[in-house]
Design an enzyme around this catalytic site. Sequence first.
Site, PDB file in Angstrom:
ATOM      1  N   ARG A  13       0.866  -1.171   0.000  1.00  0.00           N
ATOM      2  CA  ARG A  13       0.000   0.000   0.000  1.00  0.00           C
ATOM      3  C   ARG A  13       0.904   1.222   0.000  1.00  0.00           C
ATOM      4  NH1 ARG A  13      -1.742   1.551   4.244  1.00  0.00           N
ATOM      5  NH2 ARG A  13      -1.126  -0.066   5.696  1.00  0.00           N
TER       6      ARG A  13
ATOM      7  N   TYR B 143      -1.956  -4.070  -6.939  1.00  0.00           N
ATOM      8  CA  TYR B 143      -1.661  -4.835  -5.728  1.00  0.00           C
ATOM      9  C   TYR B 143      -2.501  -4.442  -4.516  1.00  0.00           C
ATOM     10  CZ  TYR B 143       0.959  -7.199  -2.108  1.00  0.00           C
ATOM     11  OH  TYR B 143       1.312  -8.022  -1.073  1.00  0.00           O
TER      12      TYR B 143
ATOM     13  N   LYS C   9      -9.456  -1.282   2.434  1.00  0.00           N
ATOM     14  CA  LYS C   9      -9.117  -0.034   3.129  1.00  0.00           C
ATOM     15  C   LYS C   9      -9.880   1.163   2.547  1.00  0.00           C
ATOM     16  CE  LYS C   9      -5.971  -2.329   5.408  1.00  0.00           C
ATOM     17  NZ  LYS C   9      -6.211  -2.720   6.803  1.00  0.00           N
TER      18      LYS C   9
ATOM     19  N   HIS D 155     -10.424  -0.159  12.251  1.00  0.00           N
ATOM     20  CA  HIS D 155      -9.362  -1.078  11.839  1.00  0.00           C
ATOM     21  C   HIS D 155      -9.151  -2.073  12.978  1.00  0.00           C
ATOM     22  CE1 HIS D 155      -4.933  -1.440  10.272  1.00  0.00           C
ATOM     23  NE2 HIS D 155      -5.706  -2.368   9.795  1.00  0.00           N
TER      24      HIS D 155
ATOM     25  N   SER E  87       0.176  -2.203  12.159  1.00  0.00           N
ATOM     26  CA  SER E  87       0.717  -3.406  11.529  1.00  0.00           C
ATOM     27  C   SER E  87       1.959  -3.888  12.304  1.00  0.00           C
ATOM     28  CB  SER E  87       1.039  -3.169  10.057  1.00  0.00           C
ATOM     29  OG  SER E  87       1.733  -1.986   9.920  1.00  0.00           O
TER      30      SER E  87
ATOM     31  N   CYS F 130       1.972  -6.054  14.773  1.00  0.00           N
ATOM     32  CA  CYS F 130       1.711  -6.260  16.198  1.00  0.00           C
ATOM     33  C   CYS F 130       0.970  -7.568  16.473  1.00  0.00           C
ATOM     34  CB  CYS F 130       0.908  -5.098  16.769  1.00  0.00           C
ATOM     35  SG  CYS F 130       1.829  -3.567  16.871  1.00  0.00           S
TER      36      CYS F 130
ATOM     37  N   ASP G 182      -9.413  -7.859  10.572  1.00  0.00           N
ATOM     38  CA  ASP G 182      -8.865  -6.567  10.140  1.00  0.00           C
ATOM     39  C   ASP G 182      -9.818  -5.389  10.321  1.00  0.00           C
ATOM     40  OD1 ASP G 182      -6.659  -5.134   9.037  1.00  0.00           O
ATOM     41  OD2 ASP G 182      -7.676  -5.039   7.107  1.00  0.00           O
TER      42      ASP G 182
ATOM     43  N   ASN H 183       6.279  -8.516   2.311  1.00  0.00           N
ATOM     44  CA  ASN H 183       4.848  -8.165   2.352  1.00  0.00           C
ATOM     45  C   ASN H 183       4.047  -9.080   1.408  1.00  0.00           C
ATOM     46  OD1 ASN H 183       2.603  -6.644   3.243  1.00  0.00           O
ATOM     47  ND2 ASN H 183       2.732  -5.297   1.461  1.00  0.00           N
TER      48      ASN H 183
ATOM     49  N   ARG I 221       1.514 -12.020   0.373  1.00  0.00           N
ATOM     50  CA  ARG I 221       0.189 -12.172   1.001  1.00  0.00           C
ATOM     51  C   ARG I 221      -0.523 -13.432   0.574  1.00  0.00           C
ATOM     52  NH1 ARG I 221      -1.872  -7.712   4.305  1.00  0.00           N
ATOM     53  NH2 ARG I 221      -0.190  -6.190   4.217  1.00  0.00           N
TER      54      ARG I 221
HETATM   55  C1  OXD Z   1      -2.780  -3.273   6.702  1.00  0.00           C
HETATM   56  C2  OXD Z   1      -3.380  -4.493   6.126  1.00  0.00           C
HETATM   57  O1  OXD Z   1      -1.824  -2.752   6.140  1.00  0.00           O
HETATM   58  O2  OXD Z   1      -4.352  -4.987   6.697  1.00  0.00           O
HETATM   59  O3  OXD Z   1      -3.279  -2.814   7.722  1.00  0.00           O
HETATM   60  O4  OXD Z   1      -2.891  -4.974   5.102  1.00  0.00           O
HETATM   61 MN    MN Z   2      -5.121  -3.821   8.283  1.00  0.00          MN
END
Ligand code: OXD
Ligand code: MN
Length: 587
Positions: free
Chosen positions: A71, A197, A206, A226, A248, A250, A277, A369, A371
């Site tokens: 992102r 992406y 988001k 979130h 993120s 955590c 999420d 990153n 996924r």
């Molecule tokens: C973020 C995700 O970046 O959920 O928070 O991918």
């Molecule tokens: Mn997220």
Amino acid sequence: MEIIKNQTVLDWINAQVDLTKPDQVVWIDGSEAQLEALRQQACSTGEIYKLNEEKLPGCYLHRSDPTDVARVESRTFICCERQEDAGPTNNWMAPAEMYAKLNKLYDGSMKGRTMYVIPYCMGVVGSPFAKYGIELTDSIYVVLNMAIMTRVGAQVADYLDEGFIKGLHSKGTLDPEERYIVQFPEDNAIMSINSGYGGNVLQGKKCFALRIASNLGRQEGWLAEHMLILGVENPQGEVRYITGAFPSACGKTNLAMLIPPEGYRKNGWKCWCVGDDIAWLRPGPDGRLWAVNPEKGFFGVAPGTNANSNPNALATTQKGTIFTNVALNLDDNTVWWEKLDKNPPHNALDWQGNPWSPETAQGPAAHPNSRFTAPAENCPCISQAFNDPQGVPISAMIFGGRRAKTVPLVYQSRSWQHGVFMGSIMGSEKTAAAEGTVGETRRDPMAMLPFCGYHMADYWQHWLDMEKVLTNPPKIFNVNWFQTDDQGNFIWPGFGENLRVLEWILKRCFDEAGAQETQIGYLPKPEDMNLEGVDITRDTLAGLLRVDPEGWKKECEGIHAFYERFGDKLPAALRQELKDLEARLEG
Ligand code: OXD
Ligand code: MN
């Protein structure tokens, strides 16, 4: 085949067709037959790659452009008429200026391509919580991901008269310099271009469910957050629900799919994942806050996911999953990523498709990153309430971050207002993976810094105002699993053991556990928490629950500096909370 009759929708689609000039338009009806045909088409062009059908049925690998792997907050904009409505934490441009810029980029961008029309729903179709959208895209990969992450197709058609969020996405040329992810909250519109992406292009996530929905929530009296949603079942068979907001890195997905420690399991404790999420939260007629997960799948980070860290997430990815930017094991046509296991493949392609083996590796096999996009229904601990149109009643809300010192393992707010203050001062220390100085605290209020679609101070005020409609609000807590000793080792074991903290939290919500009042809020006394079966002494726990007034005074300086960014818009109640905290620390 047109599945939608609503003329406003059709007029808008026609205008986007005129702008982007695709060769053809294909409507996504959501049928398995159509999705399967698209998978085969994408396989034939190399856009996706079919994995071992026996080991990973229905699973595919996709590689993004190497410059398009995350992102991009710097290219993400909130475009409303007045800059002050976007606030100091969002990039802003006047809508007219942004539309002019984007229209040039979209002009003819789908020539030679197909435009796919994806009608989709965030939430359970027909539920009072649900919201609808249409994403127009020139990417089959986006269609296939959206079909995992949201409810798509003909089932949505009848609901578009209620209004819909307009979404346009084109891969364009993938030029990173001209990449834009733009929300127009006043037009209920999302436009993204030059990325293929993740959160940049799966607009339900988001863009819609947080940035646009936070605006809708403000207008309509609810919250788009979130947050994970987790049900905790106690030995009496009662399921109590918590939501949790974490920046993120955590362990949010791990907490959302927590497996109770053995002793707890024996006693009948179970955990149920409702969401990993995003939570949409509304006051119910009973004065409680009710939560739904608007998504239908998990878009999780692959590296680090393994049979110890998160067996439920790993199990979820074993069928019907799209992997992006992980490594391909050529021996058996399966996938691999760092820390999946201790057996890296010796005959593999890395995330960019180059030969990779542990002996010759110049870099990681999987992108950090990388996924998985996996159906939530695959998750072994998915909650029975996952598809409940009313959602689940929330007893506790948890904020958290990664803090080596000062912030104790857990503390409870003194009130709703104090809880909003706790959310507003949330922060997390940067890890080696993030930009910036390692160890520096990045303030990330409610973990919404990149996702709040309007002025952060107005957002805090909206949180404060919610108290008026909640006669039985959730209790608010802060947790920190990440305190370290002098050698930098984590003191608290984390993962499943976090249930010990959740047990105290939930008992507090039902007046079943003790606490002591401190300067920062209510903390458990060491004897208030269950330590049976874990290798932690009461003394160590006492250390994790220590309030350090000097550390907190320093913390207050950081909060002052952060609050200054919001000037006069900072709600007076939060300024007062900070003053009161300082007074208690002095006292
Ligand atoms: C973020 C995700 O970046 O959920 O928070 O991918
Ligand atoms: Mn997220």
